[in-house]
Design a protein around this motif. Structure first.
Motif, PDB file in Angstrom:
ATOM      1  N   TYR B 311       0.846  -1.194   0.000  1.00  0.00           N
ATOM      2  CA  TYR B 311       0.000   0.000   0.000  1.00  0.00           C
ATOM      3  C   TYR B 311       0.883   1.246   0.000  1.00  0.00           C
ATOM      4  O   TYR B 311       1.736   1.412   0.868  1.00  0.00           O
ATOM      5  N   THR B 312       0.652   2.118  -0.982  1.00  0.00           N
ATOM      6  CA  THR B 312       1.517   3.286  -1.107  1.00  0.00           C
ATOM      7  C   THR B 312       0.732   4.592  -1.140  1.00  0.00           C
ATOM      8  O   THR B 312       1.283   5.638  -1.440  1.00  0.00           O
ATOM      9  N   GLY B 313      -0.566   4.521  -0.833  1.00  0.00           N
ATOM     10  CA  GLY B 313      -1.373   5.740  -0.815  1.00  0.00           C
ATOM     11  C   GLY B 313      -1.248   6.484   0.511  1.00  0.00           C
ATOM     12  O   GLY B 313      -0.364   6.205   1.326  1.00  0.00           O
ATOM     13  N   ASP B 314      -2.145   7.418   0.718  1.00  0.00           N
ATOM     14  CA  ASP B 314      -2.162   8.145   1.990  1.00  0.00           C
ATOM     15  C   ASP B 314      -2.557   7.191   3.109  1.00  0.00           C
ATOM     16  O   ASP B 314      -3.254   6.214   2.891  1.00  0.00           O
TER      17      ASP B 314
END
Lengths: 456, 456
Positions: B311-314
């Motif tokens: 996971y690389t989102g906010d």
């Protein structure tokens, strides 16, 4: 025989109980999406009205977010608080569902009958097992066997922003002898389990910065520092070859497992080959001198949950990026201090930075592990009666994850929690085609009747 | 004095030469974007017509992509092929430009007058320095000093898909004694340089797969294998603490620098502090026993150009991803074999995989390093005359990147290439606000006149 009559009533009323659950499942109470705000409200109203149909006075209580539902029934014996949540996860990707997630149905499957819908297992179906047990008990016996507070939340799937203030403001009203939560599952989908230890969590985000802008490796490659390379080097050092975590003092406060609990866990004969095999894995990847159950329940972890840097699209770009980023989390046990671990991790990263690379850190939550004080008699009383329902002796188990509300009940209300539930490993919670076995629902209701009988 | 008269003519004709360049710059010949296909065609037509205005018979030659322009002038002396490209890079992000990228203008800046437009430096401005030198020579002397083939490509910025077939099909027509390419720059923006060695490139993409789906770290954390962790561990091993690359046999075919070339490079007094300082760095990050120029020009590299997993989102998600991916490239020198390096890298990764993790590899190009055979007299003849124009002795230099066309000229046509150009480090090629100094353009034209004079 009060219990026998109640169990018989549960059996005969199952079709109606399923109908009631279906009605609740039809309400798309997705808490994280503002488009479903009115539906969350509708679900709260439905619960108030369903409790009223059993003669329980409950009301919808406003919060800055979605409402809580609180109801009370007086009675003799211990005072229990039952907690569940009526909100559900979003349903996307919708195209992976075999039916409308909010048009529930009973489906026949090779493994038995299932209730298919978003929320069937998490947590509407589970929540209703307790409500239906109370209904049957009340209908058979005219009153409930003990004093019960019903407490339903509508923001569990969206971070529970209103929970702590609500507990603080209503502490006196909500405090009971013990809390019961039905939001967990059967061990290996068949053994009833009471979770008595939950791991804590410390989340951390690292951003490494090298150059002031992305560089071209044809121009700078070789001489220009590359933060992805530095990040890989540091994170590659997180575990040694035996899976032990290398952050200094990381294992401070990690206890050895109580021999009595260890004996119970050994008795579970956990089939790690099947547990891992279901997801295409075979070898427990944690500390190599620990059993798989210890790795999952009683040992801490360090995990890289996300990493990104440079060019990640199709094709290739010979970029030396200015930044690289990772999200790292630690599952904590025993007395491990999440704040000390965060500090030690940051210092450990800083100490490994080469010249020209700086690190920025961002904290993402910190909660210590929870160890339930199992000395409340309800724990052993419940464990003793669950075997009769499920044909397997119940066990005190651990949980690899966190259930924050149990921690808040302890820290804010000074109340221990007994976590017991009937979900199965293949319920696909948070995923498309969520289901709840009719067996989980039926035996779950009967289990609560047995527990209410045992603890009263 | 033929040369003096030609140089005088170049000086007096500069305003008209700039006008002609402006006309070419107004054509938005972005080769990678199909929306600009007609513009690429227009740019090719413009060049045919501009060559015709000097009396050079040229024609547009179709390819499956954008056309080539080929022209020939007979003459005495050596036969040279001049190569340039008329296509340009896309202009986004457009909002970072201070003016319309295809509305060129001469701007006064603290560092002197510049031509501002997409393509001003790369490569329309550079290409036109040669064309304008020919124009002046022809106008002053009635004919050109040697036999010249003009060869302009319109797909250099989009991977040159038609180049190899075109060279193969027209090998006899295009083969000359030596190729001249004007697509490089002045060393440190002031010293004229003839690039005689270019690094090769081997690009590789790795995808590591663990579980069959993303796992929740609350459920699997500790026992479930995490491919990001494995990827970090492997890529963290790519360099040792002294920056030496750890892939077996990686340094096979890496030569020590020729002492004569090393002496020239030392004489450049490369200011690596300033080179790195311009982008916020200070310490050369490659092999610690090498100079910065060696790291950039004559030593191979291993770089992680992109990495992604989980996971690389906010915010945060406690996922154990099923996959993690990285793009890795190697800049190659000397006789390093890109295919052997790819094989060795893959085997090296495979050997480090733990149980339950598999690797898939995807190749992204492989080109060996180019070492120009500088024994053609044009190299020394050109080097000798450039000092007079720029006030600094010219040097044979290296290049950290690759210029594939030079390799194709050698492998397909058996023709060596002399790479010389007048771009400056701050020309912002491929970026917003690209520019070309009027000084580069003016002295570049004069430099070509000197070179044509010297080699004829």
């Amino acid at each position: 025989m009060t219990l026998d009559a109640t169990l018989a009533r549960i059996d005969s009323d199952l079709p109606q109980a399923l109908d009631r659950l279906m009605a609740l499942l039809r309400i798309p109470s997705i808490s994280t999406d503002p488009a479903y705000k009115a539906d969350c409200d509708t679900a709260a109203d439905w619960l108030v009205s369903d409790l009223a149909s059993i003669g329980i006075a409950a009301e919808k209580r406003p919060t800055p977010g979605h409402p809580m539902v609180v109801g009370h029934v007086d009675g003799d014996g211990p005072h229990v608080l039952f907690y569940g949540h009526y909100d559900v996860q979003p349903v996307d990707p919708l195209n992976l569902w075999d039916r409308d997630p909010f048009d529930p149905a009973i489906e026949e499957t090779p493994k038995g009958r299932v209730i298919r819908a978003r929320g069937a297992s998490d947590d509407k179906g589970q929540l209703m097992t307790f409500v239906e047990a109370c209904r049957a008990w009340k209908e058979v016996n005219g009153s409930l066997p003990c004093k019960i507070t019903f407490f339903f939340e509508g923001e569990e799937e969206s971070g529970s922003p209103s929970l702590i203030p609500f507990l603080n403001e209503n502490a006196k009203e909500l405090k009971a002898d013990i809390a019961l939560i039905c939001d967990t599952g059967l061990f290996e989908s068949k053994t009833p389990s009471i979770m008595t230890q939950l791991r804590g969590l410390c989340g951390e985000e690292i951003t490494l910065t090298g150059a002031t802008k992305d560089l071209h490796s044809g121009m700078f490659g070789g001489a220009g520092q590359n933060p992805i390379r530095v990040l890989a080097k540091i994170l590659g050092n997180l575990h040694d070859d035996n899976g032990r975590i290398q952050v200094p003092d990381f294992y401070d406060g990690v206890p050895e497992l109580d021999p009595e609990i260890k004996a119970q866990w050994d008795g579970l004969n956990f089939d790690h080959a099947s547990f891992l095999g279901d997801v295409g894995l075979s070898k427990p990847a944690g500390e190599q001198d620990r059993t798989a159950l210890e790795m999952l329940w009683s040992r801490p972890t360090a995990e890289i949950n996300g990493i990104i840097g440079g060019y990640t699209g199709d094709g290739f770009k010979t970029v030396l990026p200015a930044q690289a980023r990772a999200k790292v989390s630690f599952r904590l046990v025993g007395q491990q201090d999440p704040h000390a671990i965060r500090d030690n991790f940051r210092a450990w990263v800083q100490a490994q930075l080469p010249e020209d690379v700086t690190a920025e850190f961002h904290a993402h939550g910190a909660s210590p592990a929870s160890q339930m004080a199992t000395d409340h008699p309800a724990f052993e009383q419940s464990r003793a009666v669950l075997g009769a329902e499920w044909g397997k002796e119940a066990a005190f188990t651990g949980c690899g994850g966190s259930i924050p509300v149990a921690g808040y009940f302890k820290s804010i209300l000074g109340m221990d929690t007994m976590l017991v539930g009937w979900a199965k490993d293949d319920d696909q919670i948070h995923s498309p085609n969520e289901k709840y076995d009719v067996e989980s629902f039926h035996k779950g209701i009967r289990s609560w009747a047995r527990i209410l009988d045992a603890i009263s």
